[in-house]
Design a protein around this motif. Structure first.
Motif, PDB file in Angstrom:
ATOM      1  N   VAL A 201       0.778  -1.297   0.002  1.00  0.00           N
ATOM      2  CA  VAL A 201       0.088  -0.102   0.130  1.00  0.00           C
ATOM      3  C   VAL A 201       0.755   1.195   0.037  1.00  0.00           C
ATOM      4  N   VAL A 202       0.431   2.293  -0.803  1.00  0.00           N
ATOM      5  CA  VAL A 202       1.053   3.370  -0.838  1.00  0.00           C
ATOM      6  C   VAL A 202       0.118   4.707  -0.134  1.00  0.00           C
ATOM      7  N   LEU A 203       0.278   5.143   0.804  1.00  0.00           N
ATOM      8  CA  LEU A 203      -0.417   6.394   1.262  1.00  0.00           C
ATOM      9  C   LEU A 203       0.113   7.571   1.166  1.00  0.00           C
ATOM     10  N   GLU A 204      -0.084   8.421  -0.070  1.00  0.00           N
ATOM     11  CA  GLU A 204       0.365   9.835  -0.363  1.00  0.00           C
ATOM     12  C   GLU A 204       0.079  10.677   0.993  1.00  0.00           C
ATOM     13  N   ASP A 205       0.862  11.879   0.782  1.00  0.00           N
ATOM     14  CA  ASP A 205       0.767  12.886   1.891  1.00  0.00           C
ATOM     15  C   ASP A 205      -0.652  13.067   2.558  1.00  0.00           C
ATOM     16  N   ASP A 206      -1.116  13.244   3.851  1.00  0.00           N
ATOM     17  CA  ASP A 206      -2.178  13.801   4.298  1.00  0.00           C
ATOM     18  C   ASP A 206      -3.073  12.897   4.181  1.00  0.00           C
ATOM     19  N   VAL A 207      -3.104  11.585   3.935  1.00  0.00           N
ATOM     20  CA  VAL A 207      -4.179  10.657   3.800  1.00  0.00           C
ATOM     21  C   VAL A 207      -4.659  10.467   5.307  1.00  0.00           C
ATOM     22  N   GLU A 208      -5.664  10.251   5.548  1.00  0.00           N
ATOM     23  CA  GLU A 208      -6.294   9.955   7.013  1.00  0.00           C
ATOM     24  C   GLU A 208      -6.999   8.669   6.829  1.00  0.00           C
ATOM     25  N   LEU A 209      -6.876   7.814   7.527  1.00  0.00           N
ATOM     26  CA  LEU A 209      -7.487   6.518   8.014  1.00  0.00           C
ATOM     27  C   LEU A 209      -8.311   6.684   9.372  1.00  0.00           C
ATOM     28  N   ILE A 210      -9.333   6.900   9.457  1.00  0.00           N
ATOM     29  CA  ILE A 210      -9.700   7.595  10.714  1.00  0.00           C
ATOM     30  C   ILE A 210      -9.765   6.203  11.892  1.00  0.00           C
ATOM     31  N   ALA A 211     -10.652   5.271  11.595  1.00  0.00           N
ATOM     32  CA  ALA A 211     -10.446   3.995  12.594  1.00  0.00           C
ATOM     33  C   ALA A 211     -10.941   2.811  11.751  1.00  0.00           C
ATOM     34  N   HIS A 212     -10.244   1.657  12.187  1.00  0.00           N
ATOM     35  CA  HIS A 212     -10.599   0.508  11.843  1.00  0.00           C
ATOM     36  C   HIS A 212     -11.078   0.318  10.303  1.00  0.00           C
ATOM     37  N   VAL A 213     -10.012   0.860   9.549  1.00  0.00           N
ATOM     38  CA  VAL A 213     -10.014   0.751   8.059  1.00  0.00           C
ATOM     39  C   VAL A 213      -8.951  -0.351   7.696  1.00  0.00           C
ATOM     40  N   VAL A 214      -9.422  -1.057   6.653  1.00  0.00           N
ATOM     41  CA  VAL A 214      -8.460  -1.834   6.065  1.00  0.00           C
ATOM     42  C   VAL A 214      -8.003  -1.580   4.497  1.00  0.00           C
ATOM     43  N   VAL A 215      -6.701  -1.039   4.379  1.00  0.00           N
ATOM     44  CA  VAL A 215      -6.277  -1.055   3.080  1.00  0.00           C
ATOM     45  C   VAL A 215      -5.185  -1.972   2.560  1.00  0.00           C
ATOM     46  N   ASP A 216      -5.542  -2.642   1.519  1.00  0.00           N
ATOM     47  CA  ASP A 216      -4.606  -3.987   1.262  1.00  0.00           C
ATOM     48  C   ASP A 216      -4.472  -4.028  -0.189  1.00  0.00           C
TER      49      ASP A 216
ATOM     50  N   HIS B 165      -2.202  -4.090  -3.787  1.00  0.00           N
ATOM     51  CA  HIS B 165      -1.191  -2.790  -4.643  1.00  0.00           C
ATOM     52  C   HIS B 165      -2.040  -1.843  -4.517  1.00  0.00           C
ATOM     53  N   THR B 166      -2.229  -0.971  -3.704  1.00  0.00           N
ATOM     54  CA  THR B 166      -3.250   0.264  -3.439  1.00  0.00           C
ATOM     55  C   THR B 166      -2.578   1.527  -3.259  1.00  0.00           C
ATOM     56  N   ARG B 167      -3.024   2.543  -4.160  1.00  0.00           N
ATOM     57  CA  ARG B 167      -2.438   3.858  -3.855  1.00  0.00           C
ATOM     58  C   ARG B 167      -3.660   4.866  -3.520  1.00  0.00           C
ATOM     59  N   LEU B 168      -3.478   5.370  -2.311  1.00  0.00           N
ATOM     60  CA  LEU B 168      -4.578   6.289  -2.053  1.00  0.00           C
ATOM     61  C   LEU B 168      -3.954   7.969  -2.101  1.00  0.00           C
ATOM     62  N   GLY B 169      -4.348   8.666  -2.726  1.00  0.00           N
ATOM     63  CA  GLY B 169      -3.823  10.029  -3.267  1.00  0.00           C
ATOM     64  C   GLY B 169      -3.792  10.985  -2.058  1.00  0.00           C
ATOM     65  N   LYS B 170      -3.141  12.170  -2.222  1.00  0.00           N
ATOM     66  CA  LYS B 170      -2.872  13.184  -1.204  1.00  0.00           C
ATOM     67  C   LYS B 170      -4.401  13.579  -0.695  1.00  0.00           C
ATOM     68  N   GLY B 171      -4.590  13.523   0.522  1.00  0.00           N
ATOM     69  CA  GLY B 171      -5.774  14.013   1.142  1.00  0.00           C
ATOM     70  C   GLY B 171      -7.015  13.139   1.254  1.00  0.00           C
ATOM     71  N   VAL B 172      -6.806  11.882   0.830  1.00  0.00           N
ATOM     72  CA  VAL B 172      -7.900  10.971   0.691  1.00  0.00           C
ATOM     73  C   VAL B 172      -8.235  10.871   2.396  1.00  0.00           C
ATOM     74  N   ARG B 173      -9.573  11.025   2.616  1.00  0.00           N
ATOM     75  CA  ARG B 173     -10.070  10.358   3.974  1.00  0.00           C
ATOM     76  C   ARG B 173     -10.927   9.168   3.948  1.00  0.00           C
ATOM     77  N   VAL B 174     -10.643   8.393   4.727  1.00  0.00           N
ATOM     78  CA  VAL B 174     -11.406   7.019   4.942  1.00  0.00           C
ATOM     79  C   VAL B 174     -11.901   6.978   6.325  1.00  0.00           C
ATOM     80  N   PHE B 175     -13.473   6.642   6.449  1.00  0.00           N
ATOM     81  CA  PHE B 175     -13.823   6.535   7.495  1.00  0.00           C
ATOM     82  C   PHE B 175     -14.236   5.278   8.183  1.00  0.00           C
ATOM     83  N   PRO B 176     -14.405   4.771   9.345  1.00  0.00           N
ATOM     84  CA  PRO B 176     -14.454   3.484   9.935  1.00  0.00           C
ATOM     85  C   PRO B 176     -15.075   2.443   9.082  1.00  0.00           C
ATOM     86  N   PHE B 177     -14.523   1.311   9.047  1.00  0.00           N
ATOM     87  CA  PHE B 177     -14.933   0.052   8.588  1.00  0.00           C
ATOM     88  C   PHE B 177     -15.079  -0.034   7.056  1.00  0.00           C
ATOM     89  N   ALA B 178     -14.476   0.939   6.426  1.00  0.00           N
ATOM     90  CA  ALA B 178     -14.319   0.853   4.850  1.00  0.00           C
ATOM     91  C   ALA B 178     -13.054  -0.009   4.679  1.00  0.00           C
TER      92      ALA B 178
END
Length: 280
Positions: free
Chosen positions: A32-47, A49-62
């Protein structure tokens, strides 16, 4: 430079950018690649070959980048990408691609996926797409930039949803929706075009009048569709919005027919055409 909660599990090999926040109970895989300022708030699974761009916000249980729900998938290294500034709300799911598509599932920049929305393998969403609560996109769906899909709507595999199209809540979409189209019902029927969305993105009143004429000619007037499409190109083809519609309809890669036209009684949405954001 990143804030990682002690209860989060970040695998060796994951790339965590500056200013990222990985909250309690989150799980981040090794590819996984998390670019700058990504926020995984709580209980998030990222698995995967995944890239989240700058400033992505992911809420619980996503969950993002989990294996596709495809029996043919054998853990091949397919990918998932989410564009900058996208908001993924509670319980939403975005699956990585299968080997039968382009190898990557894409959610564009500035999108919003509301609670429990589902983006299946090999989908491609343009920038600024909004999926309301409980929207379900089947595999290989293409959604154009700025499209809005209402709560509980289901979109069948390989369907194309054109740019700035609007899908009503609880619609069942089994055929392609042209750019700027507005569909309603189960099965979904084309009942107008997204007038409000076009105005908000700078379309002129003259362009709206042209699109109304094109819509009436293609989807309301009698006659063979191919002949009507040729007439539209002759009369209105200089307009870039009309040209976009023509290119969409003639795309040789399409796998489904266009959505059929229909009618919608005003009481169904509890408002006038203007209030509901469409013009027939």
């Amino acid at each position: 430079m990143a804030e990682i909660h002690p209860t989060a599990a970040v695998a060796p090999g994951a790339v965590i950018g500056a200013g990222c926040r990985v909250g309690p109970g989150c799980v981040v895989g090794p590819d996984v690649v998390l670019e700058d300022d990504v926020e995984l708030i709580a209980h998030v699974v990222v698995d995967g070959h995944t890239r989240l761009g700058k400033g992505v916000r992911v809420f619980p249980f996503a969950t993002i980048g989990m294996a596709p729900q495809d029996l043919k998938y054998k853990n091949e290294p397919t990918r998932c990408e989410v564009g900058a500034g996208t908001l993924v709300r509670e319980g939403a799911t975005i699956h990585r691609a299968s080997v039968g598509g382009g190898g990557v599932t894409v959610v564009g920049a500035g999108c919003m996926l509301m609670a429990t929305a589902h983006v299946a393998h090999d989908c491609v969403l343009g920038d600024g797409v909004i999926l309301a609560n409980n929207v379900m996109l089947g595999g290989h769906v293409r959604v154009g930039a700025g499209a809005f899909i209402g709560g509980g709507a289901a979109v069948h595999q390989t369907v194309r949803v054109g740019r700035l199209a609007m899908v009503s809540g609880l619609a069942g979409v089994t055929n392609d929706i042209p750019p700027f189209g507005y569909v309603f019902g189960l099965p979904a029927r084309l009942v107008g075009f997204n007038k409000i969305g076009l105005l908000r993105r700078g379309a002129s009143r003259d362009q709206l009048r042209t699109l109304r004429s094109v819509h009436n000619l293609l989807f309301k007037d009698a006659g063979e569709f191919a002949a009507k499409l040729a007439e539209v190109e002759t009369r209105f083809g200089a307009d870039p919005l009309v040209q976009e519609l023509i290119v969409f309809v003639r795309d040789p890669s399409r796998r489904r027919q266009l959505v059929r036209p229909g009618r919608m009684a005003a009481p169904e949405l509890g408002g006038t055409d203007e209030e509901n954001g469409e013009a027939s």
